[in-house]
Design a protein around this motif. Structure first.
Motif, PDB file in Angstrom:
ATOM      1  N   ARG A 110      -1.205  13.901 -11.058  1.00 36.70           N
ATOM      2  CA  ARG A 110      -1.404  12.494 -11.391  1.00 36.70           C
ATOM      3  C   ARG A 110      -2.840  12.038 -11.077  1.00 36.70           C
ATOM      4  O   ARG A 110      -3.565  12.691 -10.349  1.00 36.70           O
ATOM      5  CB  ARG A 110      -0.379  11.622 -10.665  1.00 36.70           C
ATOM      6  N   ILE A 111      -3.180  10.904 -11.665  1.00 40.80           N
ATOM      7  CA  ILE A 111      -4.508  10.333 -11.418  1.00 40.80           C
ATOM      8  C   ILE A 111      -4.430   9.558 -10.112  1.00 40.80           C
ATOM      9  O   ILE A 111      -3.784   8.515 -10.044  1.00 40.80           O
ATOM     10  CB  ILE A 111      -4.903   9.392 -12.577  1.00 40.80           C
ATOM     11  N   LEU A 112      -5.070  10.068  -9.088  1.00 42.10           N
ATOM     12  CA  LEU A 112      -5.006   9.395  -7.789  1.00 42.10           C
ATOM     13  C   LEU A 112      -6.162   8.423  -7.640  1.00 42.10           C
ATOM     14  O   LEU A 112      -7.281   8.695  -8.063  1.00 42.10           O
ATOM     15  CB  LEU A 112      -5.095  10.426  -6.657  1.00 42.10           C
ATOM     16  N   ARG A 113      -5.906   7.312  -7.025  1.00 38.75           N
ATOM     17  CA  ARG A 113      -7.005   6.433  -6.620  1.00 38.75           C
ATOM     18  C   ARG A 113      -7.842   7.185  -5.597  1.00 38.75           C
ATOM     19  O   ARG A 113      -7.332   8.061  -4.892  1.00 38.75           O
ATOM     20  CB  ARG A 113      -6.438   5.172  -5.975  1.00 38.75           C
TER      21      ARG A 113
ATOM     22  N   GLN B 128      -1.233   3.083 -13.552  1.00 37.72           N
ATOM     23  CA  GLN B 128      -2.559   3.617 -13.250  1.00 37.72           C
ATOM     24  C   GLN B 128      -2.591   5.131 -13.097  1.00 37.72           C
ATOM     25  O   GLN B 128      -3.571   5.773 -13.453  1.00 37.72           O
ATOM     26  CB  GLN B 128      -3.031   2.985 -11.939  1.00 37.72           C
ATOM     27  N   CYS B 129      -1.531   5.700 -12.535  1.00 40.18           N
ATOM     28  CA  CYS B 129      -1.603   7.120 -12.175  1.00 40.18           C
ATOM     29  C   CYS B 129      -1.078   8.042 -13.267  1.00 40.18           C
ATOM     30  O   CYS B 129      -1.113   9.256 -13.120  1.00 40.18           O
ATOM     31  CB  CYS B 129      -0.879   7.372 -10.857  1.00 40.18           C
ATOM     32  N   GLY B 130      -0.597   7.444 -14.378  1.00 38.79           N
ATOM     33  CA  GLY B 130      -0.202   8.279 -15.506  1.00 38.79           C
ATOM     34  C   GLY B 130       1.252   8.726 -15.507  1.00 38.79           C
ATOM     35  O   GLY B 130       1.626   9.563 -16.323  1.00 38.79           O
TER      36      GLY B 130
ATOM     37  N   ARG C 297      -9.325  -1.773   0.587  1.00 36.66           N
ATOM     38  CA  ARG C 297      -9.051  -0.347   0.361  1.00 36.66           C
ATOM     39  C   ARG C 297      -9.900   0.515   1.294  1.00 36.66           C
ATOM     40  O   ARG C 297      -9.479   1.561   1.750  1.00 36.66           O
ATOM     41  CB  ARG C 297      -9.380   0.054  -1.077  1.00 36.66           C
TER      42      ARG C 297
ATOM     43  N   LYS D 244       0.856   3.983  -3.065  1.00 31.64           N
ATOM     44  CA  LYS D 244       0.431   5.367  -2.813  1.00 31.64           C
ATOM     45  C   LYS D 244       1.588   6.344  -2.981  1.00 31.64           C
ATOM     46  O   LYS D 244       1.411   7.455  -3.468  1.00 31.64           O
ATOM     47  CB  LYS D 244      -0.162   5.502  -1.408  1.00 31.64           C
TER      48      LYS D 244
ATOM     49  N   LEU E 147      -6.867  10.443   1.485  1.00 28.07           N
ATOM     50  CA  LEU E 147      -5.787  10.551   2.472  1.00 28.07           C
ATOM     51  C   LEU E 147      -4.958  11.806   2.227  1.00 28.07           C
ATOM     52  O   LEU E 147      -4.530  12.467   3.179  1.00 28.07           O
ATOM     53  CB  LEU E 147      -4.895   9.315   2.420  1.00 28.07           C
TER      54      LEU E 147
ATOM     55  N   SER F 245       2.216  13.677   0.824  1.00 28.36           N
ATOM     56  CA  SER F 245       1.048  14.497   0.469  1.00 28.36           C
ATOM     57  C   SER F 245       1.332  15.966   0.721  1.00 28.36           C
ATOM     58  O   SER F 245       0.980  16.829  -0.085  1.00 28.36           O
ATOM     59  CB  SER F 245      -0.172  14.089   1.309  1.00 28.36           C
TER      60      SER F 245
ATOM     61  N   ASP G  64      -8.930   6.397  -2.679  1.00 22.82           N
ATOM     62  CA  ASP G  64      -8.458   6.359  -1.298  1.00 22.82           C
ATOM     63  C   ASP G  64      -7.215   7.225  -1.119  1.00 22.82           C
ATOM     64  O   ASP G  64      -7.073   7.923  -0.112  1.00 22.82           O
ATOM     65  CB  ASP G  64      -8.241   4.916  -0.804  1.00 22.82           C
ATOM     66  N   THR G  65      -6.336   7.252  -2.114  1.00 25.84           N
ATOM     67  CA  THR G  65      -5.169   8.124  -2.032  1.00 25.84           C
ATOM     68  C   THR G  65      -5.614   9.586  -1.972  1.00 25.84           C
ATOM     69  O   THR G  65      -5.069  10.372  -1.184  1.00 25.84           O
ATOM     70  CB  THR G  65      -4.256   7.940  -3.265  1.00 25.84           C
TER      71      THR G  65
ATOM     72  N   PHE H  49       0.824  -1.199   0.000  1.00 21.17           N
ATOM     73  CA  PHE H  49       0.000   0.000   0.000  1.00 21.17           C
ATOM     74  C   PHE H  49       0.861   1.253   0.000  1.00 21.17           C
ATOM     75  O   PHE H  49       0.621   2.202  -0.740  1.00 21.17           O
ATOM     76  CB  PHE H  49      -0.874  -0.030   1.253  1.00 21.17           C
TER      77      PHE H  49
ATOM     78  N   GLU I 242       1.865   7.106  -6.580  1.00 26.62           N
ATOM     79  CA  GLU I 242       0.814   8.064  -6.966  1.00 26.62           C
ATOM     80  C   GLU I 242       1.153   9.473  -6.504  1.00 26.62           C
ATOM     81  O   GLU I 242       0.803  10.461  -7.144  1.00 26.62           O
ATOM     82  CB  GLU I 242      -0.533   7.660  -6.358  1.00 26.62           C
TER      83      GLU I 242
END
Lengths: 244, 244
Positions: B224-227, A141-143, B97, A104, B233, A237, B229-230, A100, A107
């Motif tokens: 970026r493309i975040l999921r 996934q995040c590009g 998740r 993250k 958070l 973050s 849940d990301t 995880f 991302e």
């Protein structure tokens, strides 16, 4: 416009091969399975591929007679760029928490992932392959156009003693001695690394060692006791948000 | 000093009962198992308990003849305080998740957890019990004195139309129309809620609906493309960091 390289392609795959127009790249067994059976993509369907150095390419999926498939590179969709980001040094956490954290972090733009061994680190072995697999999945996934570098699991002291000056190392000081992170960042938001300790925290000698270095700053991540992975994600973050 | 209520007690348990000096509280079966078999605590060992309203109490563990145990409350260790925090509204994500998002949100100080149904939400049922179990575990660990409130899974429109003014709802606008989060927060860091859309993003009509409300602000969470849940958070981290 469907054939334009600008078209939005949701499926992105990281590949190891070098990329160029007309190249045909064999998909791995798991990529083939994913394209065929999970996405149920049709012959000639379009996806994007990237390798971290040659940009993102639009590719056509071609199925071979058996289970495999290959990718014909059609056109450059996004030229390669350098993706600088913060580094994350952390005392490794266990299995799914590590997965995880890696996902993250990718991302959130991490450039280098560096598991470090601290005095209270319980985990003794870090599966670099597993970190890489999680990083690839998240990058797809995040590009992102690059994968983070994954460093070898090394003792904290070794990493610190071989530090290249010019990058500030912000370390999470759970004893409350740090400056609130956003304030600690200051105005130079170019080169940062974050160091997150193990669940039991740093030992006093480690804290002294960190404090003694010229390139370190202790940061405070708030009033509650954060799990290591939460602390890492919060620090990344905040950095990303401050650069906003 | 070992009997002082100021002594650091690492084990904290949330209990449903009301707390007061001399009270004896039966531990649940899973708490008893945890104390006996996981922590291997001895008769008379000390832990802390809290219930969200009566503060944190130092308690002595007493084993009963069979598998159970009870907790004798000795002294108030920390008086109850109001723990205000941001609210998190999110299109629920799947199982592990969701567990992770709830745990980390609690560590990051969330006050209300509110799963909302958006047009592209795939999940149809949300196990409130599971959310609560994760919230309790995280609250025990991170030192909070309260649990977050967990709202019923409701349609987004319903939640928005019954919104009590005075709290800004920052929503993650993945179309790029938002203001970088830290800038969007402004200087009033008292009452915030965050809304994170489903993996497929909000539909255009939802975005218009959100934009039309006086209490909402679209935020941008980076390139970026975040999921989902990301993104949740990150938003909570930024809020916590800004309050720093």
């Amino acid at each position: 416009m469907a054939s334009s390289p600008q078209v939005v392609v949701a499926t992105r795959l990281w590949v190891g091969a070098s990329l160029g127009e007309g190249e045909i790249i064999p998909a791995t067994a798991s990529q083939s399975h994913y394209l065929r059976n999970v996405l149920k993509i049709s012959e000639g369907g379009r996806i994007a591929v990237f390798n971290g150095s040659d940009g993102e390419w639009l590719a056509e999926v071609r199925f071979s007679a058996r289970k495999g498939c290959s990718l014909l590179l059609i056109a450059l969709a996004r030229p390669q760029v350098v993706e600088e980001g913060p580094w994350l040094l952390f005392a490794p956490v266990k299995k799914y928490r590590l997965d995880f954290l890696v996902q993250k972090s990718v991302e959130l733009g991490v450039e280098v992932i560096c598991p470090v061994q601290t005095r209270r680190t319980i985990v003794r072995r870090v599966a670099k392959k597993r970190i890489l697999a999680n990083a690839i999945e998240a990058a797809e996934q995040c590009g992102r156009l690059t994968l983070p570098k994954v460093a070898e699991f090394s003792p904290l002291s070794e990493v610190i003693l071989s530090w290249q000056p010019g990058r500030t190392l912000f370390w999470g000081d759970e004893s409350g001695g740090g400056v609130p992170a956003l304030r600690a960042f200051g105005s130079d938001l170019t080169k940062a690394a974050f160091l997150i300790g193990p669940e039991g925290g740093f030992e006093e000698s480690e804290r002294e060692f960190l404090t003694a270095q010229s390139f370190t700053k202790a940061i405070d991540l708030g009033p509650r006791i954060l799990r290591s992975d939460t602390a890492g994600l919060m620090a990344l973050s905040l950095w990303e948000g401050a650069r906003g």
